[in-house]
Design a protein around this motif. Structure first.
Motif, PDB file in Angstrom:
ATOM      1  N   ARG A 106      34.590  45.891  35.345  1.00  0.00           N
ATOM      2  CA  ARG A 106      34.086  44.981  34.414  1.00  0.00           C
ATOM      3  C   ARG A 106      34.825  44.288  33.163  1.00  0.00           C
ATOM      4  N   ASP A 107      36.208  45.163  33.156  1.00  0.00           N
ATOM      5  CA  ASP A 107      37.218  44.745  32.208  1.00  0.00           C
ATOM      6  C   ASP A 107      38.396  45.536  32.547  1.00  0.00           C
ATOM      7  N   GLY A 108      39.592  45.517  31.606  1.00  0.00           N
ATOM      8  CA  GLY A 108      40.582  46.313  31.902  1.00  0.00           C
ATOM      9  C   GLY A 108      40.599  47.788  31.942  1.00  0.00           C
ATOM     10  N   HIS A 109      39.445  48.268  31.318  1.00  0.00           N
ATOM     11  CA  HIS A 109      39.154  49.833  31.322  1.00  0.00           C
ATOM     12  C   HIS A 109      38.962  50.279  32.483  1.00  0.00           C
ATOM     13  N   LEU A 133      38.733  38.094  42.831  1.00  0.00           N
ATOM     14  CA  LEU A 133      37.991  37.112  42.065  1.00  0.00           C
ATOM     15  C   LEU A 133      37.983  37.450  40.666  1.00  0.00           C
ATOM     16  N   GLY A 134      38.299  36.653  39.732  1.00  0.00           N
ATOM     17  CA  GLY A 134      37.943  36.785  38.478  1.00  0.00           C
ATOM     18  C   GLY A 134      39.320  37.081  37.572  1.00  0.00           C
ATOM     19  N   ALA A 135      39.402  38.112  36.934  1.00  0.00           N
ATOM     20  CA  ALA A 135      40.378  38.271  36.219  1.00  0.00           C
ATOM     21  C   ALA A 135      41.971  38.946  36.654  1.00  0.00           C
ATOM     22  N   SER A 136      42.950  38.342  36.470  1.00  0.00           N
ATOM     23  CA  SER A 136      44.346  38.644  37.264  1.00  0.00           C
ATOM     24  C   SER A 136      44.420  40.047  36.665  1.00  0.00           C
ATOM     25  N   ARG A 137      44.705  40.967  37.814  1.00  0.00           N
ATOM     26  CA  ARG A 137      45.197  42.354  37.522  1.00  0.00           C
ATOM     27  C   ARG A 137      46.604  42.738  38.055  1.00  0.00           C
ATOM     28  N   ARG A 138      47.387  43.989  37.538  1.00  0.00           N
ATOM     29  CA  ARG A 138      48.275  44.251  37.985  1.00  0.00           C
ATOM     30  C   ARG A 138      47.955  45.162  39.368  1.00  0.00           C
ATOM     31  N   PHE A 139      48.776  45.071  40.302  1.00  0.00           N
ATOM     32  CA  PHE A 139      48.512  46.194  41.545  1.00  0.00           C
ATOM     33  C   PHE A 139      50.044  46.698  41.936  1.00  0.00           C
ATOM     34  N   VAL A 140      49.912  47.869  42.158  1.00  0.00           N
ATOM     35  CA  VAL A 140      51.131  48.864  42.335  1.00  0.00           C
ATOM     36  C   VAL A 140      51.126  49.379  43.681  1.00  0.00           C
ATOM     37  N   LEU A 156      47.472  40.181  41.011  1.00  0.00           N
ATOM     38  CA  LEU A 156      46.606  39.772  41.974  1.00  0.00           C
ATOM     39  C   LEU A 156      45.526  38.788  41.166  1.00  0.00           C
ATOM     40  N   PRO A 157      46.064  37.549  41.320  1.00  0.00           N
ATOM     41  CA  PRO A 157      44.948  36.319  40.252  1.00  0.00           C
ATOM     42  C   PRO A 157      43.957  36.078  41.259  1.00  0.00           C
ATOM     43  N   HIS A 158      42.933  35.433  40.538  1.00  0.00           N
ATOM     44  CA  HIS A 158      41.787  34.784  40.910  1.00  0.00           C
ATOM     45  C   HIS A 158      41.906  34.021  42.316  1.00  0.00           C
ATOM     46  N   ASP A 159      41.242  34.533  43.324  1.00  0.00           N
ATOM     47  CA  ASP A 159      41.292  33.609  44.529  1.00  0.00           C
ATOM     48  C   ASP A 159      42.630  34.119  45.300  1.00  0.00           C
ATOM     49  N   SER A 160      42.901  35.357  45.071  1.00  0.00           N
ATOM     50  CA  SER A 160      44.267  35.699  45.848  1.00  0.00           C
ATOM     51  C   SER A 160      43.707  36.617  47.196  1.00  0.00           C
ATOM     52  N   LEU A 161      44.532  36.561  48.221  1.00  0.00           N
ATOM     53  CA  LEU A 161      44.152  37.328  49.363  1.00  0.00           C
ATOM     54  C   LEU A 161      45.312  38.089  49.855  1.00  0.00           C
ATOM     55  N   LEU A 162      45.121  39.534  49.748  1.00  0.00           N
ATOM     56  CA  LEU A 162      46.188  40.259  50.063  1.00  0.00           C
ATOM     57  C   LEU A 162      45.870  41.087  51.460  1.00  0.00           C
ATOM     58  N   ARG A 178      44.824  50.745  34.455  1.00  0.00           N
ATOM     59  CA  ARG A 178      44.101  50.053  33.257  1.00  0.00           C
ATOM     60  C   ARG A 178      44.833  49.383  32.622  1.00  0.00           C
ATOM     61  N   THR A 179      44.270  48.371  31.942  1.00  0.00           N
ATOM     62  CA  THR A 179      45.034  47.628  30.805  1.00  0.00           C
ATOM     63  C   THR A 179      44.106  47.189  29.608  1.00  0.00           C
ATOM     64  N   ALA A 180      44.820  47.165  28.585  1.00  0.00           N
ATOM     65  CA  ALA A 180      43.835  46.903  27.524  1.00  0.00           C
ATOM     66  C   ALA A 180      43.721  45.257  27.215  1.00  0.00           C
ATOM     67  N   ARG A 181      44.674  44.443  27.817  1.00  0.00           N
ATOM     68  CA  ARG A 181      44.633  43.060  27.733  1.00  0.00           C
ATOM     69  C   ARG A 181      43.699  42.269  28.274  1.00  0.00           C
ATOM     70  N   VAL A 182      43.046  43.026  29.372  1.00  0.00           N
ATOM     71  CA  VAL A 182      41.858  42.241  30.433  1.00  0.00           C
ATOM     72  C   VAL A 182      40.612  42.546  29.650  1.00  0.00           C
ATOM     73  N   ARG A 183      39.955  41.583  29.304  1.00  0.00           N
ATOM     74  CA  ARG A 183      38.597  41.615  28.859  1.00  0.00           C
ATOM     75  C   ARG A 183      37.435  40.950  29.403  1.00  0.00           C
ATOM     76  N   THR A 184      37.751  40.515  30.720  1.00  0.00           N
ATOM     77  CA  THR A 184      36.778  39.805  31.505  1.00  0.00           C
ATOM     78  C   THR A 184      36.693  40.628  32.773  1.00  0.00           C
ATOM     79  N   PRO A 185      35.592  40.354  33.651  1.00  0.00           N
ATOM     80  CA  PRO A 185      35.451  41.136  34.997  1.00  0.00           C
ATOM     81  C   PRO A 185      36.603  40.548  36.030  1.00  0.00           C
ATOM     82  N   ARG A 186      36.413  41.523  37.021  1.00  0.00           N
ATOM     83  CA  ARG A 186      37.204  41.145  38.272  1.00  0.00           C
ATOM     84  C   ARG A 186      36.361  41.797  39.472  1.00  0.00           C
ATOM     85  N   ILE A 187      36.300  41.014  40.750  1.00  0.00           N
ATOM     86  CA  ILE A 187      35.464  41.640  41.653  1.00  0.00           C
ATOM     87  C   ILE A 187      36.695  41.634  42.675  1.00  0.00           C
TER      88      ILE A 187
END
Length: 199
Positions: A106-109, A133-140, A156-162, A178-187
């Motif tokens: 739902r967000d970076g939390h 899809l949606g918010a770009s998130r760090r993947f490790v 992993l940005p929006h519309d990326s396939l790994l 987790r990241t405090a800087r992301v406030r929008t959803p990602r699927i």
């Protein structure tokens, strides 16, 4: 653009950015967020049952059951949008898929802790196709043994396939911190193949 190999010793990893046409990716994000039967999965951690820090839905062919954290998930039927997407992913990844785990962050939390997709029902060298899809998130990634700090970090940005294949799950764990800087959803959609006759 096509596949871009990612360097991680012993693993088989590749990333395809902008895999879908932009307007299609945007529409798919909206449709899945509104139509999937999202639920909070309860998982077992250190002997305690806790609510997952994300919303999820296990989707697949009849019989494609999945056991995660000692909990057995029976598949929901394929939504039309994901049923149409499946053959395109199979062609891109050179594999067949009979199930997909959909996660809504739902967000970076919301996050995913360290784990490997190495359940017995996936086989010894599974091919996992992970569409973001949606918010770009760090993947490790980090090596399982000897346990190490992050060995590879990527966005992993929006519309990326790994594509994760080969010995990736046997050798490495991965996580979505987790990241405090992301406030929008990602699927995130992780397509996989559950072996027939799995318990």
């Amino acid at each position: 653009m096509g596949w871009q190999p990612l360097a991680l010793a012993g693993a088989d990893l590749a990333l395809w950015t902008e895999w879908l046409p932009p307007t299609e990716a945007d529409a798919l994000l909206r449709e899945l967020r509104d139509t999937i039967a999202w639920e909070t999965h309860v998982i077992r951690i250190f002997g305690r049952e806790v609510a997952s820090p994300r919303l999820s839905c296990w989707i697949g062919d009849p019989g494609a059951s999945y056991v995660y954290s000692r909990t057995r998930f029976e598949p929901h039927p394929w939504p039309p949008a994901l049923a149409a997407l499946r053959p395109r992913l199979e062609q891109a990844c050179g594999s067949t898929f009979n199930s997909v785990l959909a996660n809504l962050y739902r967000d970076g939390h919301d996050a995913m802790g360290w784990h490997s997709d190495d359940e017995p029902e996936l086989g010894p060298a599974p091919v996992i196709a992970s569409l973001s899809l949606g918010a770009s998130r760090r993947f490790v990634f980090r090596r399982k043994s000897p346990r190490s700090s992050a060995a590879l970090e990527l966005e992993l940005p929006h519309d990326s396939l790994l594509r994760m294949a080969g010995a990736t799950q046997r050798l490495y764990q991965h996580a979505l911190p987790r990241t405090a800087r992301v406030r929008t959803p990602r699927i995130n959609l992780t397509f996989r193949h559950v072996l027939e006759g799995s318990p």
